[in-house]
Design a protein around this motif. Sequence first.
Motif, PDB file in Angstrom:
ATOM      1  N   ALA A   1       0.822  -1.206   0.000  1.00  0.00           N
ATOM      2  CA  ALA A   1       0.000   0.000   0.000  1.00  0.00           C
ATOM      3  C   ALA A   1       0.861   1.263   0.000  1.00  0.00           C
ATOM      4  O   ALA A   1       0.479   2.289  -0.581  1.00  0.00           O
ATOM      5  CB  ALA A   1      -0.936  -0.005   1.203  1.00  0.00           C
ATOM      6  N   VAL A   2       2.001   1.192   0.646  1.00  0.00           N
ATOM      7  CA  VAL A   2       2.892   2.357   0.686  1.00  0.00           C
ATOM      8  C   VAL A   2       3.269   2.791  -0.722  1.00  0.00           C
ATOM      9  O   VAL A   2       3.358   3.983  -1.029  1.00  0.00           O
ATOM     10  CB  VAL A   2       4.158   2.033   1.513  1.00  0.00           C
ATOM     11  N   ARG A   3       3.463   1.825  -1.612  1.00  0.00           N
ATOM     12  CA  ARG A   3       3.900   2.148  -2.971  1.00  0.00           C
ATOM     13  C   ARG A   3       2.862   2.986  -3.718  1.00  0.00           C
ATOM     14  O   ARG A   3       3.221   3.873  -4.494  1.00  0.00           O
ATOM     15  CB  ARG A   3       4.182   0.854  -3.745  1.00  0.00           C
ATOM     16  N   SER A   4       1.577   2.693  -3.515  1.00  0.00           N
ATOM     17  CA  SER A   4       0.551   3.474  -4.209  1.00  0.00           C
ATOM     18  C   SER A   4       0.591   4.932  -3.770  1.00  0.00           C
ATOM     19  O   SER A   4       0.394   5.849  -4.578  1.00  0.00           O
ATOM     20  CB  SER A   4      -0.839   2.884  -3.955  1.00  0.00           C
ATOM     21  N   GLY A   5       0.884   5.153  -2.484  1.00  0.00           N
ATOM     22  CA  GLY A   5       1.007   6.528  -2.012  1.00  0.00           C
ATOM     23  C   GLY A   5       2.247   7.212  -2.550  1.00  0.00           C
ATOM     24  O   GLY A   5       2.213   8.400  -2.897  1.00  0.00           O
ATOM     25  N   LEU A   6       3.344   6.470  -2.634  1.00  0.00           N
ATOM     26  CA  LEU A   6       4.586   7.057  -3.149  1.00  0.00           C
ATOM     27  C   LEU A   6       4.454   7.445  -4.622  1.00  0.00           C
ATOM     28  O   LEU A   6       4.909   8.515  -5.035  1.00  0.00           O
ATOM     29  CB  LEU A   6       5.741   6.066  -2.974  1.00  0.00           C
ATOM     30  N   VAL A   7       3.826   6.587  -5.440  1.00  0.00           N
ATOM     31  CA  VAL A   7       3.636   6.903  -6.855  1.00  0.00           C
ATOM     32  C   VAL A   7       2.722   8.107  -7.021  1.00  0.00           C
ATOM     33  O   VAL A   7       2.970   8.994  -7.846  1.00  0.00           O
ATOM     34  CB  VAL A   7       3.072   5.679  -7.607  1.00  0.00           C
ATOM     35  N   ALA A   8       1.664   8.175  -6.212  1.00  0.00           N
ATOM     36  CA  ALA A   8       0.768   9.329  -6.274  1.00  0.00           C
ATOM     37  C   ALA A   8       1.515  10.623  -5.950  1.00  0.00           C
ATOM     38  O   ALA A   8       1.343  11.647  -6.620  1.00  0.00           O
ATOM     39  CB  ALA A   8      -0.401   9.134  -5.303  1.00  0.00           C
ATOM     40  N   ARG A   9       2.364  10.549  -4.952  1.00  0.00           N
ATOM     41  CA  ARG A   9       3.119  11.742  -4.569  1.00  0.00           C
ATOM     42  C   ARG A   9       4.091  12.170  -5.669  1.00  0.00           C
ATOM     43  O   ARG A   9       4.344  13.361  -5.861  1.00  0.00           O
ATOM     44  CB  ARG A   9       3.864  11.460  -3.259  1.00  0.00           C
ATOM     45  N   GLN A  10       4.617  11.218  -6.428  1.00  0.00           N
ATOM     46  CA  GLN A  10       5.539  11.553  -7.519  1.00  0.00           C
ATOM     47  C   GLN A  10       4.855  12.371  -8.612  1.00  0.00           C
ATOM     48  O   GLN A  10       5.504  13.132  -9.323  1.00  0.00           O
ATOM     49  CB  GLN A  10       6.109  10.266  -8.125  1.00  0.00           C
ATOM     50  N   THR A  11       3.541  12.214  -8.755  1.00  0.00           N
ATOM     51  CA  THR A  11       2.800  12.977  -9.770  1.00  0.00           C
ATOM     52  C   THR A  11       2.332  14.329  -9.242  1.00  0.00           C
ATOM     53  O   THR A  11       1.690  15.075  -9.966  1.00  0.00           O
ATOM     54  CB  THR A  11       1.575  12.183 -10.265  1.00  0.00           C
ATOM     55  N   GLY A  12       2.631  14.617  -7.984  1.00  0.00           N
ATOM     56  CA  GLY A  12       2.230  15.891  -7.397  1.00  0.00           C
ATOM     57  C   GLY A  12       0.991  15.801  -6.539  1.00  0.00           C
ATOM     58  O   GLY A  12       0.568  16.805  -5.945  1.00  0.00           O
ATOM     59  N   GLN A  13       0.378  14.614  -6.454  1.00  0.00           N
ATOM     60  CA  GLN A  13      -0.810  14.451  -5.628  1.00  0.00           C
ATOM     61  C   GLN A  13      -0.438  14.421  -4.153  1.00  0.00           C
ATOM     62  O   GLN A  13       0.685  14.098  -3.787  1.00  0.00           O
ATOM     63  CB  GLN A  13      -1.550  13.171  -6.034  1.00  0.00           C
ATOM     64  N   ARG A  14      -1.400  14.752  -3.324  1.00  0.00           N
ATOM     65  CA  ARG A  14      -1.171  14.847  -1.876  1.00  0.00           C
ATOM     66  C   ARG A  14      -1.850  13.690  -1.158  1.00  0.00           C
ATOM     67  O   ARG A  14      -3.047  13.465  -1.332  1.00  0.00           O
ATOM     68  CB  ARG A  14      -1.723  16.175  -1.360  1.00  0.00           C
ATOM     69  N   VAL A  15      -1.097  12.963  -0.354  1.00  0.00           N
ATOM     70  CA  VAL A  15      -1.668  11.873   0.435  1.00  0.00           C
ATOM     71  C   VAL A  15      -2.277  12.464   1.702  1.00  0.00           C
ATOM     72  O   VAL A  15      -1.564  13.044   2.529  1.00  0.00           O
ATOM     73  CB  VAL A  15      -0.601  10.822   0.795  1.00  0.00           C
ATOM     74  N   ILE A  16      -3.598  12.335   1.835  1.00  0.00           N
ATOM     75  CA  ILE A  16      -4.278  12.994   2.957  1.00  0.00           C
ATOM     76  C   ILE A  16      -4.519  12.053   4.134  1.00  0.00           C
ATOM     77  O   ILE A  16      -4.882  12.511   5.225  1.00  0.00           O
ATOM     78  CB  ILE A  16      -5.625  13.597   2.522  1.00  0.00           C
ATOM     79  N   GLY A  17      -4.329  10.759   3.929  1.00  0.00           N
ATOM     80  CA  GLY A  17      -4.553   9.866   5.054  1.00  0.00           C
ATOM     81  C   GLY A  17      -4.605   8.413   4.646  1.00  0.00           C
ATOM     82  O   GLY A  17      -4.573   8.066   3.462  1.00  0.00           O
ATOM     83  N   VAL A  18      -4.673   7.562   5.660  1.00  0.00           N
ATOM     84  CA  VAL A  18      -4.719   6.113   5.483  1.00  0.00           C
ATOM     85  C   VAL A  18      -5.943   5.589   6.209  1.00  0.00           C
ATOM     86  O   VAL A  18      -6.283   6.044   7.310  1.00  0.00           O
ATOM     87  CB  VAL A  18      -3.445   5.450   6.049  1.00  0.00           C
ATOM     88  N   VAL A  19      -6.624   4.636   5.574  1.00  0.00           N
ATOM     89  CA  VAL A  19      -7.719   3.909   6.219  1.00  0.00           C
ATOM     90  C   VAL A  19      -7.313   2.451   6.332  1.00  0.00           C
ATOM     91  O   VAL A  19      -6.977   1.818   5.329  1.00  0.00           O
ATOM     92  CB  VAL A  19      -9.032   4.033   5.417  1.00  0.00           C
ATOM     93  N   GLU A  20      -7.330   1.941   7.545  1.00  0.00           N
ATOM     94  CA  GLU A  20      -7.024   0.532   7.785  1.00  0.00           C
ATOM     95  C   GLU A  20      -8.341  -0.231   7.823  1.00  0.00           C
ATOM     96  O   GLU A  20      -9.170  -0.019   8.711  1.00  0.00           O
ATOM     97  CB  GLU A  20      -6.273   0.379   9.113  1.00  0.00           C
ATOM     98  N   ASN A  21      -8.549  -1.092   6.842  1.00  0.00           N
ATOM     99  CA  ASN A  21      -9.785  -1.876   6.764  1.00  0.00           C
ATOM    100  C   ASN A  21      -9.528  -3.289   7.281  1.00  0.00           C
ATOM    101  O   ASN A  21      -8.386  -3.758   7.309  1.00  0.00           O
ATOM    102  CB  ASN A  21     -10.265  -1.925   5.307  1.00  0.00           C
TER     103      ASN A  21
END
Length: 383
Positions: A270-290
Amino acid sequence: MTSPTADDVRRAVGAVLDPELRRPIGELDMVRQIAVAGGRADVGIVLTIVGCPAADRITSDVRAAAASVPGVTDVAVDVGVMSPQERQSLTERLRGGRTREMPFGPGTLTRVIAVTSGKGGVGKSTVTANLAASLAARGFAVGLVDADVHGFSIPGQLGLVGADGSPPQPTRIDDLMLPPVAHGVKVISIGMFLRRGHGEGPLGAVAWRGPMLHRTVQQFLTDVYFGDLDVLLLDMPPGTGDVAISVGQLLPNADVLVVTTPQTAASDVAVRSGLVARQTGQRVIGVVENMAAMTLPDGTSLDLFGSGGGQAVADALSVEGARVPLLASVPLSPTLRSAADAGTPAVLSHPDDPASKAISSVAAAIAAEPRGLAGRSLPLRLG
């Protein structure tokens, strides 16, 4: 009692809302000639297309609106269809004068949130569907793009299923699509364009590569008329493949919400999806643990998938000056699962379920955070 006038009836009828466009039909130029004589009102309206699925409801609402005018004792409604030129004028007006322009890029006043995960099967779509329903219940105008083209499930989870078991198709006005609405959420999904065979079996499969996936996501963002939205959610496919790259290019301004389970095997990915998003300039606003630990009837706790994965993802994605919070731990819940299968989001049908409360808390956190307007042009005119 004063006799009703055509203007009285026109005002009442013009206020009727088109259930798909969510705007008054008077504003949409759908009201035609109106005549009133001896308590009888003859009302002419036009629909956008032949076979408009909202025809019966619009006609009924128009008849009721005209009958509500004091002095009107009888109503006759004549229903026609817009000419091609009138439809073109309407679509241009709905687009705000823009021609096939994607309205959710940098500068938009709509908050765009992509819900991502590293692995499939972590409940990302269930979280997204319930989050959308919870935000809509709070009075927000919400749109939802099912960007998981290969593994779409949003229509079923929101109860968008027709008589043949297939999701309803969007109404088309020329090159503009009107998304079906469920629980106050405007929804678009590739599943709406696939049919079941004789009402049996699964919907058809989609076997597309990168260019087709990119075009589909682009069309959903460009050719679907969502109207003015407060929040647009995207249910992303798992991983960091073609769709994630396309969304990063099309929506670099999007916020990202990462969904994981407590299991290390899921949280590490899951960390990787956040890292790739951040590389495009998107902002990670939080994590939901399901699928976090659930409390059993005897008071003991069952942590089927372990613990700590959500916080581990949040910590791994936090950087100096930008802490990523763990917004919620959603416990395992048979109610959440059964409600999704039934097409009734648990946050609405079972709001007191622990999983519903956890997802509602995420909606509350999003609702409490204002949209950033720095650097964005506001539609203000001096005069």
